[in-house]
Design an enzyme around this catalytic site. Structure first.
Site, PDB file in Angstrom:
ATOM      1  CE  LYS A 117      -4.130   2.002   2.443  1.00 54.56           C
ATOM      2  NZ  LYS A 117      -4.892   1.880   3.713  1.00 54.56           N
ATOM      3  CG  HIS A 119      -3.321   4.871  -0.105  1.00 57.99           C
ATOM      4  ND1 HIS A 119      -3.175   3.755  -1.148  1.00 57.99           N
ATOM      5  CD2 HIS A 119      -4.540   4.965   0.409  1.00 57.99           C
ATOM      6  CE1 HIS A 119      -4.308   3.185  -0.798  1.00 57.99           C
ATOM      7  NE2 HIS A 119      -5.129   3.757   0.049  1.00 57.99           N
TER       8      HIS A 119
END
Length: 232
Positions: A117, A119
């Site tokens: 991921k 963000h």
């Protein structure tokens, strides 16, 4: 549990069809007389029993495993296994008034994302931060060992140490490219960690004696004799 946790695990595996007998082509290409799919433990009762079986296996092997801080479940199947077992360890330790219950209450859990991921909090790991901790990997079975090796790599990259591996079933059979050792033996030797399981194929054969036809039991025994690793 009033009954042996191994017995309840095998009974649930049969009643849920997670453990089936017949003729099944495995990823390895072998024709196996039995097939195991832990994903079919999909009711509340079965999951509660499963978590108890994992927890009881940990309690029974605490000296072999040593101390650990985190249960790590490789995505995807291992995610629920880690969460359920962490909760059950706390529940059983508290209910039994174990002198080290506080330790079991503090066992954390974590799992990996399939894709990193980029963000929010970011990263690969969800749940407990692993850095500097001892980690017990929990999964269903080891076949070729690819997924478990990936888990070791993830944990190493997170600056943590693997304390051991906990499985539901040890098939106790050689790998396709190694005629003497099973995937479990190879993982244990390669990474120098204990690999334990709720049950192995010998437990299943013993439990099913008289419950399956003589022909079905004989096929399982023949398969095991053909692919049994050395020293087992």
């Amino acid at each position: 549990m009033t009954q042996n946790h191994k017995q309840i695990f095998i009974e649930d595996a049969l009643s849920s069809s997670a453990l089936r007998f017949g003729s099944f082509t495995l990823k390895s290409g072998r024709i196996s007389p039995y097939f195991f799919n832990l994903g079919l433990f999909n009711t509340g009762a079965h999951l509660s029993h499963l978590a108890t079986a994992y927890a009881e296996t940990i309690f029974a092997n605490r000296e072999k495993l040593g101390s650990f801080d985190v249960l790590f479940g490789p995505a995807y199947k291992g995610i629920s296994l880690a969460a359920l077992t962490a909760a059950k360890l706390s529940e059983l330790a508290t209910a039994r008034g174990l002198p080290d219950a506080e330790k079991w209450n503090k066992i954390e859990y974590a799992y990996n994302r399939k894709e990193k991921k980029d963000h929010g909090e970011g990263g690969v790991i969800v749940g407990s931060a692993l850095a500097g901790k001892k980690v017990l990997i929990i999964d269903d079975v080891i076949t070729a060992g690819t997924a478990i090796k990936e888990a070791f790599s993830i944990i190493e990259n997170e600056k943590a140490t693997v304390a051991g591996v906990l499985l539901a079933l040890d098939r106790q059979e050689t790998t396709v490219d190694n005629t003497k050792q099973s995937a479990v033996q190879i993982i244990s030797k390669t990474f120098n960690v204990p690999v334990i399981s709720i049950v192995d194929i010998l437990d299943i054969i013993k439990f099913l004696d008289g419950k399956l036809s003589a022909e079905e039991i004989e096929k399982v025994k023949e398969y095991r004799q053909k692919y049994a690793p050395e020293n087992l």
